[in-house]
Design a protein around this motif. Structure first.
Motif, PDB file in Angstrom:
ATOM      1  N   GLY A  62      61.677 -15.860 -23.859  1.00 15.89           N
ATOM      2  CA  GLY A  62      60.140 -15.836 -23.718  1.00 15.89           C
ATOM      3  C   GLY A  62      59.326 -14.514 -24.035  1.00 15.89           C
ATOM      4  N   PHE A  63      60.036 -13.478 -23.444  1.00 13.03           N
ATOM      5  CA  PHE A  63      59.486 -12.305 -23.690  1.00 13.03           C
ATOM      6  C   PHE A  63      59.916 -11.858 -25.134  1.00 13.03           C
ATOM      7  N   GLY A  64      60.812 -12.031 -25.732  1.00 18.07           N
ATOM      8  CA  GLY A  64      61.122 -11.766 -27.116  1.00 18.07           C
ATOM      9  C   GLY A  64      60.155 -12.532 -28.155  1.00 18.07           C
ATOM     10  N   ALA A  65      59.769 -13.940 -27.659  1.00 15.10           N
ATOM     11  CA  ALA A  65      58.718 -14.600 -28.417  1.00 15.10           C
ATOM     12  C   ALA A  65      57.402 -13.871 -28.589  1.00 15.10           C
ATOM     13  N   LEU A  66      56.870 -13.093 -27.138  1.00 13.05           N
ATOM     14  CA  LEU A  66      55.919 -12.376 -27.260  1.00 13.05           C
ATOM     15  C   LEU A  66      55.711 -11.096 -27.900  1.00 13.05           C
ATOM     16  N   LEU A  67      56.913 -10.702 -27.952  1.00 15.82           N
ATOM     17  CA  LEU A  67      57.388  -9.380 -28.889  1.00 15.82           C
ATOM     18  C   LEU A  67      57.029  -9.646 -30.251  1.00 15.82           C
ATOM     19  N   ALA A  68      57.354 -10.849 -30.754  1.00 19.07           N
ATOM     20  CA  ALA A  68      57.276 -11.323 -31.978  1.00 19.07           C
ATOM     21  C   ALA A  68      55.653 -11.568 -32.445  1.00 19.07           C
ATOM     22  N   GLU A  69      54.798 -11.808 -31.443  1.00 22.42           N
ATOM     23  CA  GLU A  69      53.457 -11.830 -31.639  1.00 22.42           C
ATOM     24  C   GLU A  69      52.612 -10.318 -31.119  1.00 22.42           C
ATOM     25  N   GLY A  70      53.502  -9.317 -31.188  1.00 20.47           N
ATOM     26  CA  GLY A  70      52.724  -7.985 -31.082  1.00 20.47           C
ATOM     27  C   GLY A  70      52.536  -7.660 -29.851  1.00 20.47           C
ATOM     28  N   PHE A  71      53.216  -8.147 -28.818  1.00 21.86           N
ATOM     29  CA  PHE A  71      53.136  -7.778 -27.230  1.00 21.86           C
ATOM     30  C   PHE A  71      54.181  -6.782 -27.074  1.00 21.86           C
ATOM     31  N   ARG A  72      53.823  -5.938 -25.969  1.00 21.93           N
ATOM     32  CA  ARG A  72      54.506  -4.816 -25.517  1.00 21.93           C
ATOM     33  C   ARG A  72      54.545  -5.024 -24.207  1.00 21.93           C
ATOM     34  N   ARG A  73      55.816  -4.302 -23.586  1.00 19.54           N
ATOM     35  CA  ARG A  73      55.922  -3.957 -22.025  1.00 19.54           C
ATOM     36  C   ARG A  73      55.758  -2.562 -21.618  1.00 19.54           C
ATOM     37  N   SER A  74      55.084  -2.425 -20.377  1.00 19.26           N
ATOM     38  CA  SER A  74      55.066  -1.203 -19.733  1.00 19.26           C
ATOM     39  C   SER A  74      55.229  -1.397 -18.322  1.00 19.26           C
ATOM     40  N   GLY A  75      56.244  -1.134 -17.733  1.00 20.37           N
ATOM     41  CA  GLY A  75      56.657  -1.570 -16.552  1.00 20.37           C
ATOM     42  C   GLY A  75      56.640  -3.169 -16.412  1.00 20.37           C
TER      43      GLY A  75
END
Length: 252
Positions: free
Chosen positions: A40-53
């Protein structure tokens, strides 16, 4: 397992830290309490999302679309001359792939104590006034433990001395270069570039298709390094393609 539906939050407008002409920045946040699995997180990466903490976000500015998410297609990446020179300059380093402290590999709190002096020295030298200089040990640990996907630490050492750490999120869609810090007094080694090259090679060994580098902004020179890992792709209008105006002359 990912739960649905996900609640979304929009941050209040604040001065843009990247473009200082009076623009305001807003971000679209995934509910920090949402349970995202690695896919699920990888799918968001593919939509341009990032993680900070613990925060997974994408810039969402109504009057500006300057921030371009960037990723590297691993199968087609080939290092240019300067990147090959960087690899040669760091051939004497040992690279260890490790889980964060407390992730079950027997590491102790002493590992955080080893990281902190290097982390703070890097921030003071490379990002003075950036807001992270006063981070304490617990806040740094939060960068490693607040996660939706497995985190790996790539440690670079010379004769046992820690010279750099790349914090990497691991998803089925690719690796995300979350944060890298390194010894600032060794500029000839280009350890920031070396950290990305190591993550690309790690993704290749894992047969993962992409390494995500976060945002690139045209005319922001400190971010231009991201588009030199050719053929970099930028996401505009929901499509990944070569970033507009992101075709610097290859130094080969």
């Amino acid at each position: 397992m990912q739960e649905s539906p996900i609640r979304w939050y929009l941050t209040a407008p604040q001065p843009c830290p990247y473009i200082t002409d009076g623009r305001e920045m807003q971000s679209l946040l995934v509910d920090p309490e949402a349970r995202l699995d690695a896919a699920g997180f990888g799918a968001l990466l593919a939509e341009g999302f990032r993680r900070s903490g613990r925060f997974v976000y994408r810039h969402h500015c109504p009057a500006c679309d300057a921030c371009v998410p960037v990723r590297i297609p691993v199968p087609t990446f080939r290092p240019n001359r300067s990147q090959r020179r960087c690899l040669r300059a760091n051939a004497d380093l040992d690279i260890k792939h490790r889980a964060p402290p407390g992730a079950g590999d027997g590491r102790t709190e002493a590992d955080l104590d080893e990281h902190m002096p290097l982390f703070l020295r890097y921030l003071r030298n490379r990002h003075a006034g950036g807001g992270m200089e006063q981070m304490n040990r617990e806040e740094y640990a939060g960068m490693l433990t607040e996660r939706s996907a497995p985190v790996e630490l790539l440690e670079f050492r010379r004769a046992g001395q820690l010279l750099g750490v790349a914090i990497t999120d691991h998803t089925p869609q690719g690796l995300s270069a979350m944060y890298t810090f390194y010894e600032p007094d060794l500029p000839a080694r280009a350890l920031g570039t070396f950290g990305i090259l190591c993550q690309i090679e790690h993704a290749r060994n894992l047969s993962l298709p992409h390494v995500y580098l976060g945002y690139w902004i045209p005319n922001a020179p400190r971010m231009d390094y991201k588009i030199h890992f050719r053929p970099a792709e930028g996401r505009r209008g929901g499509i990944w393609r070569a970033p507009d105006d992101a075709r610097p002359r290859d130094p080969r």
